[in-house]
Design an enzyme around this catalytic site. Structure first.
Site, PDB file in Angstrom:
ATOM      1  N   CYS A  57      28.083  42.394  38.376  1.00 43.92           N
ATOM      2  CA  CYS A  57      28.112  41.684  39.629  1.00 43.92           C
ATOM      3  C   CYS A  57      28.268  42.795  40.919  1.00 43.92           C
ATOM      4  O   CYS A  57      27.477  42.438  41.713  1.00 43.92           O
ATOM      5  CB  CYS A  57      29.469  41.009  39.682  1.00 43.92           C
ATOM      6  SG  CYS A  57      30.956  41.922  39.135  1.00 43.92           S
ATOM      7  N   VAL A 108      33.434  32.412  33.776  1.00 46.10           N
ATOM      8  CA  VAL A 108      32.036  32.315  34.398  1.00 46.10           C
ATOM      9  C   VAL A 108      31.212  31.338  33.702  1.00 46.10           C
ATOM     10  O   VAL A 108      30.323  30.797  34.318  1.00 46.10           O
ATOM     11  CB  VAL A 108      31.498  33.991  33.861  1.00 46.10           C
ATOM     12  CG1 VAL A 108      29.932  33.734  34.177  1.00 46.10           C
ATOM     13  CG2 VAL A 108      32.096  35.031  34.646  1.00 46.10           C
ATOM     14  N   HIS A 125      33.626  39.864  45.767  1.00 42.52           N
ATOM     15  CA  HIS A 125      33.664  41.282  45.784  1.00 42.52           C
ATOM     16  C   HIS A 125      33.075  41.918  47.064  1.00 42.52           C
ATOM     17  O   HIS A 125      32.172  41.193  47.621  1.00 42.52           O
ATOM     18  CB  HIS A 125      32.711  42.110  44.603  1.00 42.52           C
ATOM     19  CG  HIS A 125      33.252  41.758  43.077  1.00 42.52           C
ATOM     20  ND1 HIS A 125      34.602  41.340  42.786  1.00 42.52           N
ATOM     21  CD2 HIS A 125      32.638  42.143  42.255  1.00 42.52           C
ATOM     22  CE1 HIS A 125      34.574  41.494  41.609  1.00 42.52           C
ATOM     23  NE2 HIS A 125      33.826  41.860  40.940  1.00 42.52           N
TER      24      HIS A 125
HETATM   25  C1  2RA Z   1      34.778  43.415  37.290  1.00 44.82           C
HETATM   26  N1  2RA Z   1      32.422  43.628  36.993  1.00 44.82           N
HETATM   27  O1  2RA Z   1      34.915  43.009  38.521  1.00 44.82           O
HETATM   28  C2  2RA Z   1      33.600  43.211  36.148  1.00 44.82           C
HETATM   29  C3  2RA Z   1      33.340  41.987  35.975  1.00 44.82           C
HETATM   30  N2  2RA Z   1      32.967  41.715  34.706  1.00 44.82           N
HETATM   31  O2  2RA Z   1      35.836  43.696  36.668  1.00 44.82           O
END
Ligand code: 2RA
Length: 333
Positions: free
Chosen positions: A126, A12, A233
């Site tokens: 996120c 990041v 995601h």
């Molecule tokens: C994950 N939200 O995707 C967390 C990232 N730190 O595991």
């Protein structure tokens, strides 16, 4: 402006440098900060070269802004030390998100809530950021009662060791195991650690952070799954409203929302996919359709780059909001 990036050598942290440069953030001095083993390393930025320093030195340099992505422990220990010297800290860890004295900010949604008194500002998780970017305009229009969300989270959210594990498995090589199971050709319903209520911390972040950012009356239940995707995601979101809605109005609202791109044309096989969202800052929304099993309920599919809008870009946008709202002043060159 003197800007510290804490955790600069991490995934990041590296994206934060990229986004700061892309957005021409007004940096006069970059202070790259990392653990002792990286101190002295050279970081190229904006045509100059900077040496990585440790946390103690960075605090003594009293930056105007410190953007953290160095884990919760480091944030808890060091963010207050930066705040004491007048630095505004924007923290990407989960350390401060649910602290009632700290703001949890998605600039497009609640960026104007920040005041000069806020010296430690939390960046949401996120998966929360991308979901609420899609839901915030709809909450205003129709009032959200309940959200059921399943996430399909890329392996970059776990960290570089997990990415290496997946790439090794893909190449048929052995190596460090970040997960107790294979990642490639598999789906792991296990993001972050399990809690006593049977959910994972990652799943409860969606519930708790939605309540803090959008509306405490919204009920959220989540299932967070790790999938063998390198970046980006995805989320299948089912949302029940207080009031009925018109699908054309929903699409128009999302199309007109800053930071959201509508990709919703089944007849041309147009829908969001992580492979194409990677490297971009928008949240992509598609597969919008009425839930025919329940009144006032909508289904949608939402995708975003978890290292960009899900972390680095949102943090940089918070810093830009501080300037826009005259909370941070840019010294004239
Ligand atoms: C994950 N939200 O995707 C967390 C990232 N730190 O595991």
């Amino acid at each position: 402006m003197r800007v510290a990036v804490v955790g600069v050598t991490g995934m990041v942290g590296q994206v934060m440098l990229k986004v700061l440069a892309e957005q021409n953030f007004p940096i006069t001095t970059l202070i790259p900060v990392a653990s002792e083993r990286s101190v002295g390393k050279e970081i190229a930025f904006g045509g100059s070269t900077y040496q990585v320093v440790g946390l103690e030195t960075a605090v003594e340099m009293a930056p105007d802004v410190a953007i953290f992505s160095a884990g919760g422990e480091t944030s808890l220990a060091w963010a207050p030390k930066f705040a004491e010297v007048g630095t505004v800290v924007i923290d990407n860890s989960s350390a401060w998100r649910m602290d009632p004295t700290k703001k949890l900010v998605i600039p497009e949604i609640n960026g104007d809530s920040i005041t000069a008194e806020d010296k430690i500002i939390a960046n949401p998780n996120c998966s929360t950021i991308q979901m609420l970017m899609a839901l915030a305009p709809l909450h205003k229009a129709y009032g959200i009662k309940r959200v059921v969300v399943s996430t399909y989270q890329s392996i970059s959210g776990t960290g570089v060791a997990a990415v290496n594990q997946m790439m090794n498995e893909r190449a048929g090589e052995s190596g460090e195991m970040a997960y107790p199971y294979p990642i490639d050709q598999n789906c792991l319903p296990h993001c972050d650690s399990f809690l006593d209520n049977g959910y994972t911390k990652e799943e409860m972040k969606l519930t708790n952070e939605t309540k803090k950012i959008l509306d405490n009356n919204i009920n959220v239940t989540a299932t967070a799954v790790r999938v063998p995707v390198q970046g980006g995601h995805s989320e299948a979101i089912n949302v029940e409203f207080e009031r009925d809605f018109d699908l054309a109005d929903v699409r128009k609202m999302l199309h007109e929302t800053e930071g959201v791109t509508l990709q919703d044309s089944p007849e041309t096989n147009t829908y969001p996919m992580p492979l194409y969202a990677a490297g971009k800052d928008d949240v992509f929304v598609g597969r919008i359709r009425r839930d025919e099993s329940q009144a006032n309920t909508l289904n949608m599919w939402c995708v975003a780059d978890n290292l960009r809008k899900g972390a680095a870009t949102n943090a940089v946008q918070i810093a830009k909001k501080l300037i826009a709202n005259n909370i941070l002043t840019v010294e004239m060159a």
